[in-house]
Design an enzyme around this catalytic site. Structure first.
Site, short mmCIF file in Angstrom:
data_model
loop_
_atom_site.label_atom_id
_atom_site.label_comp_id
_atom_site.label_asym_id
_atom_site.label_seq_id
_atom_site.Cartn_x
_atom_site.Cartn_y
_atom_site.Cartn_z
N ASN B 256 0.81 -1.20 0.00
CA ASN B 256 0.00 0.00 0.00
C ASN B 256 0.85 1.26 0.00
OD1 ASN B 256 -1.93 1.86 0.46
ND2 ASN B 256 -2.30 1.29 2.56
N CYS B 257 0.40 2.23 -0.77
CA CYS B 257 1.12 3.50 -0.85
C CYS B 257 0.24 4.68 -0.50
CB CYS B 257 1.69 3.68 -2.25
SG CYS B 257 2.67 2.28 -2.78
#
Lengths: 346, 441
Positions: B256-257
């Protein structure tokens, strides 16, 4: 040198009398009176009550304008470093007077503080003036005075305000970060256990009531209407010339699409940091559908597409900022004779 | 009864050299061996390793993921099932943990949203990873991933970003598993046992205790906002149930970013604070029934389906209470409120954990959605709070992207090396699983 403080109290706390003496007009006395002693003691010489203003609660309620004028005139002359009113506990008219006098003094540029019970009608002003939460009767003076004295001194010294629960003031709509004693997961489990046992618990974030926007009137003839495109999806000319932030945007952009039939990869991109920009950068029409609007224009479905569009980044942007951007560019749209807006988000 | 024993091996130092072992609380890392492991991936050209210790004048950025090395000692499966090890179900037996340290992946930015970890100074108060000894891997993308457009704001070609994200994610997990493996035969300094009865056993053991489930919302907005469960991209899943101890074996990992402050790094999944706090109360004040995982997709139909299912599972289990936690902000706020509202309407009491975007002045509405039924809220603080991060003597990674990461702005990085930004840029600062003490009122 200690800070100069003016204290406001009612006839009861000045020992003039109860309800039967509530009609007395404002009076200025030297030094401290009644509850001022507890405040003064707590300041240990760092601040001092130089004057006390006493006013009957009924007098203030019935002659608010005159009372305020008199009080403000005295305050102006004394020019104190700080103004403190109350605490009023659950005395309704006293609380109302404290809040209103404090707001008026605050408008003169002098920092102020008052205190009262959360259900006091004066507490309705908690978003306009700092109010320390007290108990509902004068028996709460023992806790209220030191809390008020401490917070007052903090403000006088120009220190940063802590969170409402740390400094004892009523939540005033301004969220302030601070470090709790326990981590969040433990606080959540503790809160749930209380809720399950039907015991009182305090939420850390009371849910706000949301603005609901009334839909505008229907456009009767779209074929004559000028339609504008606006977006919170961050579409900007390539290179983001106005440096709109990828999150928590501080401004919006206004760009021309005069003669632009299609947003191409070479000319346009997104500044938005809340989604993978790959598809928006390949074809910005996916977020700001200029190509489709041009088709509709050609087909005569709409009169014309407005030659300017307004854009910002919705990602993490404060509602107040978004509202301010729109309030400004909505005027420009109205002035340009735009009939309708298609607002796209991501 | 599902029982997992965690064995904690306290790590006091990390030494990079030519041999890999764990001895007397020191982790020795064979640089060539871990480098070879990382470079197995054709999309990574090079990797540099460094160690950052608490109290040092060191800044790590841009940070992608943080991972705690673990290893299965007894029981089925291996850590990070479906990612590094085979997909066999985990969560029982014994697992050893390298405590007090973390693997931190860093390198050229993937999206706009990689974080900052300061090992000292004011920023250190906000990130839990200023308290761990960090083994940092600064990854270099392969040339084939780089943008060819000379005017590109970011170094990676847009279409290659998912490939790069995957490569760095897998490199971190592989290295963490490799380091964990070194502790397989080490005697732990201390152990902790976590047991979950099945539904029938739980009812019999604790007939009078309220039954509580944990609803963990996983970030699955897609386009670099993804979470993996046993190797499955969670946006393609229906809400489902897990033993709490499966999470401790790395069954959920971050891909996840989102903004650094409120993404859940793999480390926080492994050490899920809600799971740990519920275990502390289990058998005393509550009966901890298990974990429901549900996703945070962007389409309305997906949101409706997933929240319906989360509420339905609560109903099916007949629980009395639920803790709901979130990941990310804005769009997922709607999932949080949908879940909370629907679960409450099933007669199940909720307490929820989130964070706030109340503006730099703290005056705005904190969440993008709200409902009066969400009346028990714990907050991880206002992510928009501005902080000044003083210059650090050493930078691991690069400062090139500070202005464009979420929470930064043009001019965030000043000439003297100071950074002015929102705490949004700090890794895990406002964590929404309640990992920290930061809050707001």
């Amino acid at each position: 040198m200690s800070f100069k403080v003016v204290h406001y109290i009612n006839q009861f706390f000045a020992n003039i009398g109860g309800e039967e003496m509530a009609h007395v007009a404002p009076e200025l006395r030297d030094g401290l009176v009644g509850p001022g002693l507890a405040l003064n003691n707590a300041w240990k010489g760092e601040a001092e009550i130089v004057k006390t203003i006493v006013c009957g609660d009924s007098y203030f309620a019935e002659h608010e304008k005159e009372a305020k004028e008199q009080i403000l005139a005295w305050v102006k002359e004394i020019n104190p470093d700080f103004f403190i009113a109350g605490p009023a506990f659950n005395a309704g008219r006293y609380g109302y007077a404290c809040a209103n006098v404090a707001i008026a003094v605050q408008e003169m540029g002098i920092p102020v503080l008052t205190g009262m019970y959360q259900e006091n009608p004066g507490a309705d002003y908690k978003n306009q003036v700092l109010i320390v939460a007290t108990k509902d009767s004068a028996a709460g003076m023992r806790q209220a005075a030191p809390t008020m004295a401490k917070l007052a001194l903090k403000i006088m010294k120009g220190e940063k305000l802590g969170a409402s629960c740390e400094d004892g003031y009523m939540p005033n709509g301004i969220r302030v970060n601070f470090f709790e004693k326990e981590r969040g997961a433990k606080r959540a489990v503790d809160m749930l256990i209380k809720k399950l046992a039907d015991k009182p618990f305090v939420t850390e974030y009371p849910m706000p009531s949301f603005d609901r926007v009334e839909p505008g009137k229907a456009i009767k003839d779209m074929s004559k209407a000028t339609i504008a495109l606006c977006t919170s999806g961050g579409i900007v000319p390539k290179g983001n010339p106005d440096h709109i932030e990828s999150s928590s945007a501080s401004h919006y952009g206004e760009y021309s699409i005069e003669g632009v039939m299609d947003l191409t990869e070479e000319g346009w991109e997104t500044a938005h940091g809340g989604y993978d920009p790959i598809y928006a950068n390949q074809d910005a029409d996916r977020v700001l559908p200029v190509d489709v609007m041009r088709d509709l224009e050609k087909e005569g479905v709409i009169g014309k597409l407005h030659n300017l569009f307004y854009t910002t980044v919705g990602n993490g942007t404060a509602v107040a900022s978004a509202k301010a951007f729109a309030a400004e560019y909505a005027q420009k749209l109205v002035a340009a004779g735009v009939d309708g807006v298609i607002m796209t988000s991501t | 009864m599902k029982t997992l024993e965690l064995g904690y091996i306290h790590i006091n130092d990390i030494i990079i050299g030519s041999e890999s072992k764990v001895e007397n609380g020191v982790l020795y890392v064979d640089e060539a061996a871990v480098k070879a492991l990382v470079l197995e991936d054709e999309f990574l050209k090079d990797v540099h390793f460094d160690v950052a210790k608490p109290g040092e004048s060191t800044r790590i950025t841009p940070v992608k993921d943080v991972i705690e090395p673990r290893v299965k000692v007894e029981g089925p499966g291996g850590v990070f099932p479906g990612m590094v090890n085979k997909v066999e179900a985990v969560g029982e037996g014994k697992t050893n943990v390298l405590k007090g340290m973390a693997v931190v992946t860093a390198g050229k930015i993937v999206g706009f949203q990689e974080g900052v970890i300061d090992m000292s100074g004011p920023g250190a108060d906000y990130t839990p990873f200023s308290k761990t000894i960090n083994f940092v891997m600064v990854c270099e993308p392969a040339d084939s991933l780089l943008a060819t457009d000379p005017e590109a704001t970011l170094p990676i070609d847009n279409e290659k970003k998912p490939e790069y994200e995957r490569a760095v994610r897998m490199a971190g997990l592989k290295v963490a598993a490799y380091l964990g493996e070194l502790a397989k035969n080490v005697t732990p300094d201390e152990t902790e046992v976590f047991s979950t009865p099945n539904l029938k056993e739980g009812m019999e053991l604790y007939p009078d205790l309220p039954r509580v489930v944990y609803v963990a919302m996983l970030q699955t907005q897609g386009l670099l906002h993804d979470t993996y469960v046993y190797g499955v991209d969670a946006k393609r899943t229906l809400s489902t149930m897990m033993w709490p101890t499966e999470i401790m074996d790395g069954a959920i990992v971050s891909g996840n970013c989102v903004s650094a402050c409120d993404k859940n790094p793999t480390y926080i999944h492994e050490n899920n604070p809600v799971v740990h706090e519920l275990f502390k109360q289990h058998g005393k004040t509550i009966n901890f029934v298990g974990v429901i995982i549900t996703n945070e997709n962007v389409y309305l139909a997906d949101k409706q389906r997933s929240s319906d299912w989360a509420a339905k599972l609560c109903e099916l289990l007949g629980v009395d209470g639920a803790i709901v936690t979130q990941e990310g902000f804005g769009n997922p706020d709607t999932d949080l409120i949908m879940n909370t509202k629907k679960i409450e309407l099933k007669g199940v009491k909720t307490a929820i954990v989130t964070d706030e975007y109340a503006g730099q002045d703290g005056k705005s509405q904190s969440l993008a959605d709200a409902d009066p039924l969400a009346d028990a809220v714990v907050t991880g603080g206002n992510a928009n709070q501005v902080i000044i991060l003083p210059k650090m003597d050493k930078v691991i990674g690069m400062l090139d992207y500070v202005d464009v990461i979420a929470g930064g702005h043009a001019g965030s990085l000043r000439e003297d090396g100071t950074i002015e930004a929102e705490i949004q840029v700090i890794t895990s600062a406002t964590n929404e699983m309640g990992f920290n003490k930061l809050s707001a009122r």
